[in-house]
Design a protein around this motif. Structure first.
Motif, PDB file in Angstrom:
ATOM      1  N   MET A 173      50.868  43.010  43.865  1.00 35.54           N
ATOM      2  CA  MET A 173      49.607  42.964  43.130  1.00 35.54           C
ATOM      3  C   MET A 173      49.406  44.271  42.363  1.00 35.54           C
ATOM      4  O   MET A 173      49.566  45.347  42.916  1.00 35.54           O
ATOM      5  CB  MET A 173      48.423  42.796  44.093  1.00 35.54           C
ATOM      6  CG  MET A 173      48.271  41.390  44.627  1.00 35.54           C
ATOM      7  SD  MET A 173      46.904  40.508  43.880  1.00 35.54           S
ATOM      8  CE  MET A 173      45.834  40.335  45.266  1.00 35.54           C
ATOM      9  N   THR A 174      49.026  44.142  41.118  1.00 34.67           N
ATOM     10  CA  THR A 174      48.737  45.314  40.292  1.00 34.67           C
ATOM     11  C   THR A 174      47.243  45.641  40.375  1.00 34.67           C
ATOM     12  O   THR A 174      46.472  44.885  40.969  1.00 34.67           O
ATOM     13  CB  THR A 174      49.080  45.025  38.817  1.00 34.67           C
ATOM     14  OG1 THR A 174      48.186  44.001  38.362  1.00 34.67           O
ATOM     15  CG2 THR A 174      50.512  44.551  38.656  1.00 34.67           C
ATOM     16  N   GLY A 175      46.858  46.744  39.738  1.00 34.10           N
ATOM     17  CA  GLY A 175      45.441  47.104  39.686  1.00 34.10           C
ATOM     18  C   GLY A 175      44.619  46.047  38.968  1.00 34.10           C
ATOM     19  O   GLY A 175      43.494  45.753  39.359  1.00 34.10           O
ATOM     20  N   ALA A 176      45.216  45.461  37.918  1.00 36.74           N
ATOM     21  CA  ALA A 176      44.507  44.420  37.156  1.00 36.74           C
ATOM     22  C   ALA A 176      44.309  43.171  38.017  1.00 36.74           C
ATOM     23  O   ALA A 176      43.258  42.520  37.953  1.00 36.74           O
ATOM     24  CB  ALA A 176      45.285  44.073  35.884  1.00 36.74           C
ATOM     25  N   ASP A 177      45.332  42.834  38.823  1.00 31.20           N
ATOM     26  CA  ASP A 177      45.214  41.684  39.735  1.00 31.20           C
ATOM     27  C   ASP A 177      44.049  41.896  40.692  1.00 31.20           C
ATOM     28  O   ASP A 177      43.230  41.011  40.914  1.00 31.20           O
ATOM     29  CB  ASP A 177      46.497  41.514  40.557  1.00 31.20           C
ATOM     30  CG  ASP A 177      47.655  40.978  39.737  1.00 31.20           C
ATOM     31  OD1 ASP A 177      47.407  40.257  38.752  1.00 31.20           O
ATOM     32  OD2 ASP A 177      48.811  41.275  40.088  1.00 31.20           O
ATOM     33  N   LEU A 178      44.024  43.098  41.261  1.00 30.90           N
ATOM     34  CA  LEU A 178      42.988  43.420  42.248  1.00 30.90           C
ATOM     35  C   LEU A 178      41.597  43.401  41.598  1.00 30.90           C
ATOM     36  O   LEU A 178      40.641  42.891  42.188  1.00 30.90           O
ATOM     37  CB  LEU A 178      43.291  44.811  42.834  1.00 30.90           C
ATOM     38  CG  LEU A 178      42.739  45.090  44.216  1.00 30.90           C
ATOM     39  CD1 LEU A 178      43.171  44.026  45.208  1.00 30.90           C
ATOM     40  CD2 LEU A 178      43.193  46.474  44.674  1.00 30.90           C
ATOM     41  N   ALA A 179      41.501  43.922  40.371  1.00 26.34           N
ATOM     42  CA  ALA A 179      40.216  43.942  39.666  1.00 26.34           C
ATOM     43  C   ALA A 179      39.716  42.514  39.428  1.00 26.34           C
ATOM     44  O   ALA A 179      38.516  42.240  39.569  1.00 26.34           O
ATOM     45  CB  ALA A 179      40.349  44.691  38.346  1.00 26.34           C
ATOM     46  N   ALA A 180      40.631  41.606  39.104  1.00 28.57           N
ATOM     47  CA  ALA A 180      40.245  40.210  38.869  1.00 28.57           C
ATOM     48  C   ALA A 180      39.703  39.577  40.149  1.00 28.57           C
ATOM     49  O   ALA A 180      38.702  38.855  40.121  1.00 28.57           O
ATOM     50  CB  ALA A 180      41.447  39.421  38.345  1.00 28.57           C
ATOM     51  N   VAL A 181      40.357  39.869  41.268  1.00 35.21           N
ATOM     52  CA  VAL A 181      39.922  39.322  42.558  1.00 35.21           C
ATOM     53  C   VAL A 181      38.557  39.903  42.940  1.00 35.21           C
ATOM     54  O   VAL A 181      37.661  39.182  43.382  1.00 35.21           O
ATOM     55  CB  VAL A 181      40.980  39.592  43.651  1.00 35.21           C
ATOM     56  CG1 VAL A 181      40.453  39.226  45.026  1.00 35.21           C
ATOM     57  CG2 VAL A 181      42.263  38.827  43.345  1.00 35.21           C
ATOM     58  N   HIS A 182      38.386  41.206  42.741  1.00 29.78           N
ATOM     59  CA  HIS A 182      37.098  41.843  43.053  1.00 29.78           C
ATOM     60  C   HIS A 182      35.982  41.271  42.172  1.00 29.78           C
ATOM     61  O   HIS A 182      34.859  41.100  42.638  1.00 29.78           O
ATOM     62  CB  HIS A 182      37.186  43.357  42.859  1.00 29.78           C
ATOM     63  CG  HIS A 182      37.933  44.041  43.960  1.00 29.78           C
ATOM     64  ND1 HIS A 182      38.382  45.328  43.860  1.00 29.78           N
ATOM     65  CD2 HIS A 182      38.318  43.605  45.182  1.00 29.78           C
ATOM     66  CE1 HIS A 182      39.013  45.658  44.975  1.00 29.78           C
ATOM     67  NE2 HIS A 182      38.986  44.632  45.789  1.00 29.78           N
ATOM     68  N   ALA A 183      36.300  40.977  40.907  1.00 32.43           N
ATOM     69  CA  ALA A 183      35.286  40.416  40.005  1.00 32.43           C
ATOM     70  C   ALA A 183      34.827  39.053  40.518  1.00 32.43           C
ATOM     71  O   ALA A 183      33.627  38.765  40.538  1.00 32.43           O
ATOM     72  CB  ALA A 183      35.845  40.308  38.590  1.00 32.43           C
ATOM     73  N   VAL A 184      35.767  38.235  40.978  1.00 28.82           N
ATOM     74  CA  VAL A 184      35.393  36.920  41.526  1.00 28.82           C
ATOM     75  C   VAL A 184      34.509  37.112  42.755  1.00 28.82           C
ATOM     76  O   VAL A 184      33.503  36.419  42.922  1.00 28.82           O
ATOM     77  CB  VAL A 184      36.648  36.075  41.862  1.00 28.82           C
ATOM     78  CG1 VAL A 184      36.284  34.868  42.716  1.00 28.82           C
ATOM     79  CG2 VAL A 184      37.331  35.622  40.580  1.00 28.82           C
TER      80      VAL A 184
END
Ligand SMILES: [Zn+2]
Length: 132
Positions: free
Chosen positions: A1-12
């Motif tokens: 998982m990249t930082g962008a992946d993690l940011a997307a999950v946190h946004a959800v």
């Protein structure tokens, strides 16, 4: 998982929390939270992938895209199910002061996310206050 992946999950997670906070009290959820949850699902739509296992046709729901897009879409779909479930009105916030957990009480009088964890901590703290 990249930082962008993690940011997307946190946004959800954040959009779900904002929508849930309203919906479980019977209020209208923020339109941008619902739109973001729809968008997260649209970014990695599920396909019922067919295969032959030698005896029967099988199907597995899969989503395309990066790990973050796929996980966000699965979580957004789960959030959609939760937000539309009539039981959403019964969701409670744990009464332990330092706990952020929400839970669906199995019994109507339940006050803590986990009687063994938060319930016990609150009882121990009360006992300590009384006998100090
Ligand atoms: Zn708790």
């Amino acid at each position: 998982m990249t930082g962008a992946d993690l940011a997307a999950v946190h946004a959800v997670r954040d959009h779900t929390a904002r929508a849930l906070d309203r919906v479980r009290h019977g209020s209208r959820p923020p339109a941008d939270a619902l739109a973001a949850l729809n968008e997260a699902q649209r970014a990695a739509p599920a396909v019922a992938e067919l295969a032959w296992n030698g005896e029967v046709v099988t199907t597995v729901r899969r989503r395309p895209g990066s790990p973050g897009a796929r996980l966000s879409a699965w979580l957004a779909e789960a959030a959609a199910e939760l937000l539309t479930d009539p039981a959403v009105a019964k969701i409670r916030q744990c009464e332990a002061g330092d706990c952020v957990m929400l839970f669906l009480p199995a019994r109507p009088r339940r006050r803590w996310c986990s009687p063994a964890r938060c319930g016990n901590r609150v009882r121990v703290a009360r006992h300590y206050q009384r006998h100090k």
